[in-house]
Design a protein around this motif. Sequence first.
Motif, PDB file in Angstrom:
ATOM      1  N   LYS A   7       0.263   4.073   1.224  1.00 25.46           N
ATOM      2  CA  LYS A   7       0.210   4.698   2.547  1.00 25.46           C
ATOM      3  C   LYS A   7      -0.062   3.613   3.579  1.00 25.46           C
ATOM      4  CE  LYS A   7      -1.276   9.371   1.360  1.00 25.46           C
ATOM      5  NZ  LYS A   7      -2.298  10.442   1.614  1.00 25.46           N
ATOM      6  N   GLN A   9      -7.728   2.522  -0.537  1.00 29.29           N
ATOM      7  CA  GLN A   9      -6.578   2.489  -1.449  1.00 29.29           C
ATOM      8  C   GLN A   9      -6.266   1.044  -1.830  1.00 29.29           C
ATOM      9  OE1 GLN A   9      -2.794   3.617   0.102  1.00 29.29           O
ATOM     10  NE2 GLN A   9      -3.231   2.884   2.181  1.00 29.29           N
ATOM     11  N   SER A  10      -5.969   0.869  -3.106  1.00 31.69           N
ATOM     12  CA  SER A  10      -5.640  -0.458  -3.596  1.00 31.69           C
ATOM     13  C   SER A  10      -4.175  -0.740  -3.356  1.00 31.69           C
ATOM     14  CB  SER A  10      -5.939  -0.564  -5.099  1.00 31.69           C
ATOM     15  OG  SER A  10      -7.308  -0.330  -5.334  1.00 31.69           O
ATOM     16  N   HIS A  55      -2.769   7.989  -5.737  1.00 29.85           N
ATOM     17  CA  HIS A  55      -1.945   6.867  -6.196  1.00 29.85           C
ATOM     18  C   HIS A  55      -1.295   7.147  -7.547  1.00 29.85           C
ATOM     19  CE1 HIS A  55      -3.861   4.824  -2.896  1.00 29.85           C
ATOM     20  NE2 HIS A  55      -5.072   4.892  -3.462  1.00 29.85           N
ATOM     21  N   PHE A  69       0.859  -1.175   0.000  1.00 30.07           N
ATOM     22  CA  PHE A  69       0.000   0.000   0.000  1.00 30.07           C
ATOM     23  C   PHE A  69       0.899   1.230   0.000  1.00 30.07           C
ATOM     24  CE2 PHE A  69      -4.149  -1.830   0.630  1.00 30.07           C
ATOM     25  CZ  PHE A  69      -3.905  -3.075   1.175  1.00 30.07           C
ATOM     26  N   THR A  99     -10.513  -3.602  -6.570  1.00 29.71           N
ATOM     27  CA  THR A  99     -10.427  -2.441  -5.691  1.00 29.71           C
ATOM     28  C   THR A  99     -11.258  -2.728  -4.404  1.00 29.71           C
ATOM     29  OG1 THR A  99     -10.248  -0.963  -7.555  1.00 29.71           O
ATOM     30  CG2 THR A  99     -10.901   0.016  -5.477  1.00 29.71           C
ATOM     31  N   HIS A 157      -4.643   4.936   6.409  1.00 30.95           N
ATOM     32  CA  HIS A 157      -5.656   5.620   5.617  1.00 30.95           C
ATOM     33  C   HIS A 157      -6.717   6.146   6.571  1.00 30.95           C
ATOM     34  CE1 HIS A 157      -8.804   5.516   2.170  1.00 30.95           C
ATOM     35  NE2 HIS A 157      -8.385   6.751   2.465  1.00 30.95           N
ATOM     36  N   SER A 162      -2.587  -2.292   5.499  1.00 32.87           N
ATOM     37  CA  SER A 162      -2.755  -0.848   5.620  1.00 32.87           C
ATOM     38  C   SER A 162      -3.739  -0.585   6.760  1.00 32.87           C
ATOM     39  CB  SER A 162      -3.270  -0.261   4.304  1.00 32.87           C
ATOM     40  OG  SER A 162      -3.504   1.115   4.458  1.00 32.87           O
TER      41      SER A 162
END
Length: 797
Positions: free
Chosen positions: A94, A114-115, A243, A92, A150, A97, A185
């Motif tokens: 980040k 986020q993927s 991203h 990830f 996703t 999240h 994540s």
Amino acid sequence: SKLCVSLKDDKDNRKPRLAMASSFVAFSLVDYSGCADSLQHPRGARARIDREALCGQSASCVLPLQVVVENPLQLHRIEVEIKDVNDNAPIFLKSEHVIEIAESTVVGVNFPLQSAEDPDVGSNTVKTYTLSKDECFTLKVREIDNGRKTPELVLNKSLDREKKAVHNLILTALDGGNPVKSGISKIRIKVLDVNDNVPSFDSKLYKIFVQENSPNGSFVITTKATDIDDGPNSEIEYSLGIHTPPSVVALFHIDPMSGDVLLKNNLDYEQQSSYRIDITAKDKGFPTMEGRCSVQIDVLDLNDNAPEIVLTSKPSSVPEDSSIGTVVALLSVRDPDSGKNGEVTLYLPKGSPFTLKPSFSNNFALVTCGTLDRESVSEYNIEITATDAGSPPLSSKKMIPVSITDVNDNPPVFSQSSYNVYLKENGVAGSILYSVSANDPDAGENAKVSYSIVDSKVHDVSVSSYVYVNSENGSIFSMHSFDYEKVKVFRVQVEAKDQGSPSLSSNATVHVFILDQNDNAPAVIYPSPHAASHLRVPRSAKAGHLLTKVTAVDADSGHNAWISYKGAEATDASLFTIKLYTGEVRTKRTVYEHDDSSQRLIVEVKDDGEPVQSATGTLLSEPVLELRHKASEPSKKGGRITLYLIVTLASVSVLSLLTLLVLGVKCVKSSTSGATCCVRRTLSDDDKKPNRNLHIQLNTDGPIKYVEVLGGDVMSQSHSFRSCMSPMSEYSDFTLVKPSSTTDFKEVISVLDASLPDSTWTFESQQVRATLVCTQAQLAALHLLGIHTFSLLLFNS
């Protein structure tokens, strides 16, 4: 056999490694008929293969390679496919999240998460997501284009900020490898109140085409999102997705107020032909709501790259006798443009003895197509032009040097086919006569020339005994001194041979002319040089009376043999005179009774050479008395000879009559057969020959006058009768010396000189001998004439 490529994970990095064998990728090839799944080069991998670095997330990763084989020179194409292994875990961008959710949010609302990114492909990429347990939230995985998944956070239960203001969740991404790898994540959810509507785009995916030469700041596309909320909650601000890769951020910019996508930097189709941009639209509510869309940007190729010619092999030297089709070099051409812009055509200069033979996929062989001649052109700089099919077309040039090696195809050539050399006689042995030179247009050993003399004969003696030649520089030297009187000219044939294999040669002829030098003094033939000659001078001789003739010869030639006569010493210089060039001795005045009865005259004979050579002859004379009385005696002998002459003439006449009678009888007999002898006779070639005629030639050389009587018989056999006259003869009498084919003049002189002593060589004896000689010559001539006439008539009949 199959061509196999073995891959194995590196022990330290757990990354697949592959041995490379090109300038940019090193690999190891194993030629193995039954390819196993794991084959490794014995020496191990020399460089680490990272499929993700080479091909990114492309589904197929194929490396084209070229293999050059020498002797014979060949080029092969190999395609190596790099297969993916699960060497990357999902990541990830980040690690945490934060999501803000209003408490008014209805159950079932989805919140995009986020993927995770996994550089692996296929089954090794991200396959599923898991979420830690929470009573309010569940995880939903949605599949988008290209099989990409996703994760979305689904509100399963209404939120109550007063009970729980923050929810901490852990999102786990799992790939499909074996063993499975994962990435996590942290998700922090803040529960807010109010703004409960998400901005929405007109389209989830925008597609646009952009030319690669578009200038900076160019407009690309406008994205539009709307929010049904009111007030600040409906005010939208656009931005690139969190991203978005840095390479895309460096190229594109979005206006936060209008949503217009602009170009920040130059595009290059050859680097990347397509871009996908994530756009986020956020409202200004509290909490903020955001919507997402994607923009697909395809770059249009332009003809902005010239073709490139690459030498696959180093050009090799070509022998000048190479056959047509000999491979000189291997080359390839490439153009990173696409379509027509990448179609390349190669050109060679007109008239070049080389051509390009296509191989495969823009590979060519430079081969010979004409005759090569190193002596004309020893090296070619072949200019190859590559032009693409774009508009406008672009081109590039490549210069390939090709050297032509020599073969021995040219013989040495002399500067002249023949040479004339003039050499003075009596030269020093070992002196240089001449230097010949031959040139060979070949190179190296093929152009090295050696000289030799071709063996031949000069007066039955090998020419190598006369001269020799320096084998290196062609200088010809004499072996000994030459004598013009023995050898006047000879020929030397010089051979020039090169050192090639096989060797070639040529010849030149050197004509050596020996120049005469005045190295021989005149030789006095008469009077005899061994003793003084006696000469009787009549007392009644008048001025200019011929007494005798001094005869001399010189073995030299030209001016060196021009002889002059001069009185060197005399008892009475006023009595004798000598002709300068004839040597005739005559009385200078009338002989008187009171003159000394014994006179001595020394004659000097000189040539015209430099230096002058001379010789002398001595004459002793006595006056002759009663000349008339003694001269009457030969008249009696002359009468007897006249009688012989009459009898001979009568015999010849009778013989002629008999011949005519025989001829007439034959003609009568032949007339009975219907034709005359004159009609039946045909002239043959032998009848036309003049050798049956009688030739009489008068010669006056030296002190002896002589006549040659020549005639041919019916069998073409010639007779020669030579008659001589004494120098004192004033009559037309002849003396028959010898019937033969030839009579040497010196032999005649020696015979007469030996048979007639100087003491008896008087006027009386000369007169009698001259009469006998001349009468015999007349008889011989008449005899020969009769035989000739009889033979001719008999043959004609």
